[in-house]
Design a protein around this motif. Structure first.
Motif, PDB file in Angstrom:
ATOM      1  N   UNK A 230       0.800  -1.225   0.000  1.00  0.00           N
ATOM      2  CA  UNK A 230       0.000   0.000   0.000  1.00  0.00           C
ATOM      3  C   UNK A 230       0.830   1.271   0.000  1.00  0.00           C
ATOM      4  N   UNK A 231       2.139   1.156   0.274  1.00  0.00           N
ATOM      5  CA  UNK A 231       2.989   2.344   0.263  1.00  0.00           C
ATOM      6  C   UNK A 231       4.448   1.923   0.188  1.00  0.00           C
ATOM      7  N   UNK A 232       5.313   2.893  -0.006  1.00  0.00           N
ATOM      8  CA  UNK A 232       6.747   2.620  -0.082  1.00  0.00           C
ATOM      9  C   UNK A 232       7.340   2.257   1.272  1.00  0.00           C
ATOM     10  N   UNK A 233       6.554   2.398   2.348  1.00  0.00           N
ATOM     11  CA  UNK A 233       7.026   2.070   3.686  1.00  0.00           C
ATOM     12  C   UNK A 233       6.890   0.583   3.993  1.00  0.00           C
ATOM     13  N   UNK A 234       6.272  -0.173   3.099  1.00  0.00           N
ATOM     14  CA  UNK A 234       6.071  -1.604   3.344  1.00  0.00           C
ATOM     15  C   UNK A 234       7.425  -2.306   3.424  1.00  0.00           C
ATOM     16  N   UNK A 235       7.698  -3.059   4.489  1.00  0.00           N
ATOM     17  CA  UNK A 235       9.002  -3.713   4.649  1.00  0.00           C
ATOM     18  C   UNK A 235       9.313  -4.760   3.584  1.00  0.00           C
ATOM     19  N   UNK A 236       8.293  -5.249   2.881  1.00  0.00           N
ATOM     20  CA  UNK A 236       8.562  -6.260   1.866  1.00  0.00           C
ATOM     21  C   UNK A 236       9.388  -5.675   0.717  1.00  0.00           C
ATOM     22  N   UNK A 237       9.361  -4.356   0.549  1.00  0.00           N
ATOM     23  CA  UNK A 237      10.179  -3.736  -0.486  1.00  0.00           C
ATOM     24  C   UNK A 237      11.660  -3.855  -0.153  1.00  0.00           C
TER      25      UNK A 237
END
Length: 300
Positions: A230-237
């Motif tokens: 949902x955003x660039x803050x997602x740890x999966x990135x």
């Protein structure tokens, strides 16, 4: 996909600080240029309406994709978005930019090029649905005649597109005009069900694939999961950056850990399309270790 490049003498006015700059008319087609970020941003409603009129909204040509692409990759270039109209009616939008390059590695020139790079599946001109083949050719010629650079480059144009067909069949008259094939992603079309496709392959192919599948089965503990981003803050990135850093791309310096602009672009796309449920990461894990991923954006 094909890159079309044309060489011509520099003509028309240089890019000005104005948001919109009228360049001139060709065969009744009025050509204007948007050269400022504020103008690019303000085009969003008009841009989206034009795309919607075509009945489809291809992701790489949306305002959202190209505006975020420009924020990351356009820092050393000048906006040169072309707006084509006739009698006040919008005909097309062409996402061009101006950049300084060394032609053939030797001659410094200004190139007017469609916005795109290796992160772009394809590029092109967005035509109004009412534009017929003749209208599109007139727009293409008007863009060429009002080019703001020494070179005009249609970068990553799909070979089966109307734009490519028009450039090939009725190219603008220049001192030099040519095309260069670009990389083609291999795609295997499966017209029937999987069993029919499988039996149509050679014995050697099936044996090779079965061997690979058996190796994965023997390793055990593999799982594939789908994560909604949902955003660039997602740890999966952070996980996909780590995986990329252990791939063949690392040796080329093209992995997401080394390629900061590529990583920033993926992050912007997560912020742009993630809140509406458009971004997924499919992750393959072996136990607690992530070993492969696919970053997907769903649109239209």
């Amino acid at each position: 996909m094909t890159k079309f490049m044309s060489s011509r003498a520099l003509s028309g006015a240089e890019s000005s600080p104005l948001i919109s700059m009228p360049l001139g008319k060709s065969q009744g087609v009025q050509v204007d240029v948007v050269s400022q970020v504020e103008g690019f941003r303000a085009l969003e409603p008009l841009w989206s309406e034009l795309l919607a009129s075509t009945g489809r909204t291809p992701l790489p040509l949306t305002h959202e994709w190209l505006f975020n692409w420009w924020k990351i990759f356009g820092k050393d270039s000048q906006l040169n978005i072309v707006i084509a109209s006739r009698n006040g009616k919008l005909m097309a939008v062409a996402p061009f930019m101006l950049e300084k390059i060394l032609f053939r590695g030797l001659v410094p020139v200004t190139q007017q090029k469609l916005m795109g790079n290796d992160h772009s599946p394809y590029c092109g001109i967005i035509f109004d649905k009412d534009c017929g083949p003749k209208d599109k050719v007139e727009v293409i010629h008007a863009i060429a005649q009002n080019c703001n650079g020494d070179l005009l480059s249609y970068f990553k144009v799909p070979r089966d597109s109307i734009l490519a067909e028009s450039l090939i069949s009725t190219p603008p008259t220049f001192q030099l005009c040519g095309l260069t094939p670009s990389w083609v992603t291999p795609v295997v079309e499966v017209t029937g069900d999987w069993d029919v496709f499988w039996q149509s392959k050679s014995r050697k192919f099936r044996k090779n694939l079965n061997n690979k599948r058996n190796r994965i089965s023997r390793a055990g503990e593999f799982e594939i999961v789908r994560a909604r981003v949902t955003s660039s803050e997602d740890p999966i990135l952070d996980e996909i950056v780590s995986i990329s850093g252990q791939s063949w791309k690392r040796e080329l310096g093209a992995d997401l850990g080394s390629n900061h602009t590529g990583r920033q672009f993926l992050s912007l796309l997560a912020d742009e399309f993630g809140p509406t449920g458009g971004v997924d990461v499919w992750m393959m894990r072996h136990g607690d270790v992530s070993v492969a991923y696919e970053y997907q954006i769903s649109h239209d």
